[in-house]
Design an enzyme around this catalytic site. Structure first.
Site, PDB file in Angstrom:
ATOM      1  N   CYS A  91       0.818  -1.226   0.000  1.00 49.97           N
ATOM      2  CA  CYS A  91       0.000   0.000   0.000  1.00 49.97           C
ATOM      3  C   CYS A  91       0.847   1.270   0.000  1.00 49.97           C
ATOM      4  CB  CYS A  91      -0.945  -0.008   1.188  1.00 49.97           C
ATOM      5  SG  CYS A  91      -2.080  -1.394   1.111  1.00 49.97           S
ATOM      6  N   HIS A  99      -3.390   7.150   2.316  1.00 55.63           N
ATOM      7  CA  HIS A  99      -3.781   5.829   1.820  1.00 55.63           C
ATOM      8  C   HIS A  99      -5.154   5.492   2.392  1.00 55.63           C
ATOM      9  CE1 HIS A  99      -3.933   1.663   0.887  1.00 55.63           C
ATOM     10  NE2 HIS A  99      -3.727   1.260   2.136  1.00 55.63           N
ATOM     11  N   ASN A 118     -10.050  -0.461  -0.596  1.00 55.62           N
ATOM     12  CA  ASN A 118      -8.591  -0.335  -0.555  1.00 55.62           C
ATOM     13  C   ASN A 118      -8.015  -0.878  -1.872  1.00 55.62           C
ATOM     14  OD1 ASN A 118      -5.863  -0.522  -0.069  1.00 55.62           O
ATOM     15  ND2 ASN A 118      -6.078  -1.528   1.934  1.00 55.62           N
TER      16      ASN A 118
HETATM   17  O1  UT7 Z   1      -3.773  -1.250   3.496  1.00 51.93           O
HETATM   18  C1  UT7 Z   1      -2.632  -1.719   4.119  1.00 51.93           C
HETATM   19  C2  UT7 Z   1      -2.715  -1.768   5.578  1.00 51.93           C
HETATM   20  N1  UT7 Z   1      -3.969  -2.321   6.069  1.00 51.93           N
HETATM   21  C3  UT7 Z   1      -4.635  -1.641   6.987  1.00 51.93           C
HETATM   22  O2  UT7 Z   1      -4.251  -0.550   7.340  1.00 51.93           O
HETATM   23  C4  UT7 Z   1      -5.859  -2.300   7.608  1.00 51.93           C
HETATM   24  C5  UT7 Z   1      -5.812  -2.158   9.108  1.00 51.93           C
HETATM   25  N2  UT7 Z   1      -6.856  -2.875   9.832  1.00 51.93           N
HETATM   26  C6  UT7 Z   1      -8.179  -2.565   9.695  1.00 51.93           C
HETATM   27  O3  UT7 Z   1      -8.583  -1.725   8.932  1.00 51.93           O
HETATM   28  C7  UT7 Z   1      -9.159  -3.293  10.605  1.00 51.93           C
HETATM   29  O4  UT7 Z   1      -8.422  -4.001  11.570  1.00 51.93           O
HETATM   30  C8  UT7 Z   1     -10.130  -4.249   9.864  1.00 51.93           C
HETATM   31  C9  UT7 Z   1     -11.146  -3.449   9.062  1.00 51.93           C
HETATM   32  C10 UT7 Z   1      -9.354  -5.178   8.954  1.00 51.93           C
HETATM   33  C11 UT7 Z   1     -10.925  -5.074  10.886  1.00 51.93           C
HETATM   34  O5  UT7 Z   1     -11.602  -4.216  11.782  1.00 51.93           O
HETATM   35  P1  UT7 Z   1     -11.449  -4.405  13.365  1.00 51.93           P
HETATM   36  O6  UT7 Z   1     -12.324  -3.427  13.993  1.00 51.93           O
HETATM   37  O7  UT7 Z   1      -9.978  -4.340  13.684  1.00 51.93           O
HETATM   38  O8  UT7 Z   1     -12.038  -5.836  13.577  1.00 51.93           O
HETATM   39  P2  UT7 Z   1     -11.318  -7.150  14.167  1.00 51.93           P
HETATM   40  O9  UT7 Z   1     -10.418  -7.742  13.145  1.00 51.93           O
HETATM   41  O10 UT7 Z   1     -10.756  -6.856  15.512  1.00 51.93           O
HETATM   42  O11 UT7 Z   1     -12.591  -8.050  14.339  1.00 51.93           O
HETATM   43  C12 UT7 Z   1     -13.669  -7.701  15.206  1.00 51.93           C
HETATM   44  C13 UT7 Z   1     -14.783  -8.711  15.008  1.00 51.93           C
HETATM   45  C14 UT7 Z   1     -14.287 -10.152  15.006  1.00 51.93           C
HETATM   46  O12 UT7 Z   1     -15.267 -10.941  15.620  1.00 51.93           O
HETATM   47  P3  UT7 Z   1     -15.059 -11.435  17.147  1.00 51.93           P
HETATM   48  O13 UT7 Z   1     -13.764 -12.201  17.147  1.00 51.93           O
HETATM   49  O14 UT7 Z   1     -15.000 -10.175  17.950  1.00 51.93           O
HETATM   50  O15 UT7 Z   1     -16.276 -12.277  17.378  1.00 51.93           O
HETATM   51  C15 UT7 Z   1     -14.247 -10.507  13.545  1.00 51.93           C
HETATM   52  O16 UT7 Z   1     -14.421 -11.866  13.305  1.00 51.93           O
HETATM   53  O17 UT7 Z   1     -15.388  -8.495  13.729  1.00 51.93           O
HETATM   54  C16 UT7 Z   1     -15.416  -9.719  13.017  1.00 51.93           C
HETATM   55  N3  UT7 Z   1     -15.352  -9.440  11.603  1.00 51.93           N
HETATM   56  C17 UT7 Z   1     -16.447  -9.218  10.850  1.00 51.93           C
HETATM   57  N4  UT7 Z   1     -17.745  -9.198  11.165  1.00 51.93           N
HETATM   58  C18 UT7 Z   1     -18.610  -8.922  10.166  1.00 51.93           C
HETATM   59  C19 UT7 Z   1     -14.249  -9.341  10.820  1.00 51.93           C
HETATM   60  N5  UT7 Z   1     -14.612  -9.059   9.550  1.00 51.93           N
HETATM   61  C20 UT7 Z   1     -15.980  -8.981   9.543  1.00 51.93           C
HETATM   62  C21 UT7 Z   1     -16.918  -8.709   8.546  1.00 51.93           C
HETATM   63  N6  UT7 Z   1     -18.220  -8.706   8.907  1.00 51.93           N
HETATM   64  N7  UT7 Z   1     -16.596  -8.473   7.267  1.00 51.93           N
END
Ligand code: UT7
Length: 332
Positions: A115, A255, A285
Site C-alpha cells: 500500500c 492511503h 482499498n
Molecule cells: O492497506 C494496508 C494496511 N492495512 C490496513 O491498514 C488495515 C488495518 N486494519 C483494519 O482496517 C481493521 O483491523 C479491519 C477493518 C481489517 C478489521 O476491523 P477491526 O475493527 O480491527 O475488527 P477485528 O479484526 O478486531 O474483528 C472484530 C470482530 C471479530 O469478531 P469477534 O472475534 O469479535 O467475534 C471478527 O471476526 O469483527 C469480526 N469481523 C467481521 N464481522 C462482520 C471481521 N470481519 C468482519 C466482517 N463482517 N466483514
C-alpha cells in the site's frame, strides 16, 4: 545548474465497470452492510473483469491521461509501476504497459511496496527527474486485488478493490512539485500482512492452493495501530521540518485502508474535515492506487488547485510507510 524539482504535469485513472456493494457481500459471507460501513467506511468497490489484468488497467489509465492532457508516449523516458498484483512474475508489468501504450523509448521496472507502493514509486521517480537525466517519468499504481483476495474470508474480502492510475512527472526549476519526502520500512511487519504462496519460499503446488496460500492474509488490529502511528509520525516530521503549519495544508491525501485510520490520523495531525480527502467509500482499498485516485478525484472535484500544498501518507505490507509534501502544479 539550478536545482531541479519533479512536478506532476498529467494524470489518469481507470476503474473497472463491475461494482460489488456491501449487500453483495451479505450474500457471499457472514457480514452486514452496517459492519462494513461502521468498521471500514467502505460502501462499494470496483472489480476487474476476468480477462483484465493490472497492466490492462494501467494502460487504460494512461489512455485517460491522453484524453485529459497532451502526452506523447514516445517521449516517455522511464516507467515505474507500483503493484503487488503484477500480471505475472516476469516480464514486469512495466514492460507490458510499455508495449501496450507504445512508449518505445522508455525503460522501466516494477516496485513492490504494497500500500506504500505509490509513495515509494514517486520517491524513486522524483530522484530520476532531479538528476537532470530524465525529462518524463510515468508512475503507475495499478492493482487487481481481486486476484489475490479470498472471497470466503470475511475479514479481508470486503476491504479490497481494483483500479489503475498513472501520473506523469517532469522537471521544474520552480519551488513546486515534490518538496520533501520520508520513506521507511520495517521488515518485522512481515508476519502481519502477506501473501505466502507462489514465490520461491512456497512455490505454487496443489498444497499451496489447498491451503489458500495465494491469498492476502492480514492480522488487522495490529496493522491498524502501526498504520496510524507511523503515518502520523511521518506526516508530523515532514510538516515540522518544512516549517509548514497544519493550516497551510490544502489537502491531506492518505492511503485509503480504513476510514477510522484516516479519521485517527487527521485528528492527531489536527486537521479539519475539509482538509481531508476520503474516497474509500467508492473504491475500497486499492493498495498502490489509493493515493493517485485521491489526487485525481480531489482535482476533479476542485479540491486541488495550482500552488496548493498536499500531504500524502501511506502505510502497507512490509511494513512500509512514508509521506510526501507536494505543491500541486496544475491549474483548475
Ligand atoms: O492497506 C494496508 C494496511 N492495512 C490496513 O491498514 C488495515 C488495518 N486494519 C483494519 O482496517 C481493521 O483491523 C479491519 C477493518 C481489517 C478489521 O476491523 P477491526 O475493527 O480491527 O475488527 P477485528 O479484526 O478486531 O474483528 C472484530 C470482530 C471479530 O469478531 P469477534 O472475534 O469479535 O467475534 C471478527 O471476526 O469483527 C469480526 N469481523 C467481521 N464481522 C462482520 C471481521 N470481519 C468482519 C466482517 N463482517 N466483514
Amino acid at each position: 545548474m539550478k536545482n531541479l524539482n519533479a512536478k506532476i504535469t498529467a494524470f489518469g485513472k481507470y476503474v473497472p465497470e463491475k461494482v460489488l456493494d456491501n449487500f453483495d457481500f451479505e450474500e457471499m459471507v457472514d457480514t452486514t452492510d452496517k459492519w462494513i460501513r461502521d468498521r471500514t467506511g467502505i460502501v462499494e468497490r470496483h472489480i476487474a473483469a476476468d480477462d483484465e489484468a493490472s497492466s490492462d488497467m494501467g494502460s487504460k489509465a494512461f489512455a485517460d491521461m491522453q484524453e485529459r492532457f497532451d502526452v506523447d508516449p514516445e517521449e516517455i523516458d522511464l516507467i515505474l509501476v507500483a503493484t503487488i498484483t503484477p500480471d505475472m512474475f516476469f516480464p514486469s508489468t512495466a514492460a507490458l504497459i510499455q508495449d501496450n501504450i507504445g512508449a518505445k523509448n522508455a525503460w522501466g521496472f516494477d516496485l513492490s511496496a504494497a500500500c506504500s507502493g505509490f509513495v515509494f514509486a514517486l520517491e524513486n521517480a522524483r530522484r530520476f527527474i532531479e538528476s537532470g537525466d530524465y525529462k518524463k517519468v510515468l508512475v503507475f499504481g495499478t492493482e487487481k486485488m481481486s486476484a489475490i483476495t479470498d472471497y470466503e474470508d470475511r475479514s479481508t474480502c470486503v476491504l479490497f478493490g481494483d483500479a489503475g492510475t498513472c501520473v506523469l512527472l517532469e522537471p521544474t526549476e520552480d519551488e513546486e512539485g515534490v518538496l520533501d519526502s520520508i520513506v521507511k520500512m520495517d521488515g518485522m511487519g512481515k508476519d502481519f500482512l502477506y501473501m505466502k504462496g507462489g514465490g520461491s519460499r512456497n512455490p505454487a503446488s496443489h498444497e499451496t492452493v489447498d491451503k489458500k496460500m495465494h491469498y492476502i492474509y492480514q492480522n488487522g488490529r495490529p496493522v491498524f495501530k502501526y498504520a496510524v502511528n507511523n503515518m502520523v509520525d511521518a506526516g508530523t516530521e515532514l510538516i515540522e521540518r518544512n516549517g509548514v503549519s497544519n493550516q497551510d495544508l490544502s489537502l491531506f491525501i492518505p492511503h485509503q485502508a480504513n476510514k477510522r485510520i484516516i479519521d485517527a490520523c487527521a485528528s492527531r495531525l489536527d486537521l479539519d474535515d475539509d482538509q481531508v480527502m476520503i474516497n474509500i467509500d467508492k473504491y475500497g482499498n486499492t493498495t498502490a492506487a489509493t493515493i493517485p485516485l485521491g489526487i485525481i478525484d480531489a482535482y476533479d472535484n476542485s479540491r486541488l488547485d495550482k500552488n496548493d500544498l498536499a500531504l500524502l501518507t501511506a502505510f502497507g505490507g512490509g511494513f512500509t510507510w512514508g509521506a510526501i509534501l507536494l505543491k500541486w502544479s496544475i491549474e483548475q
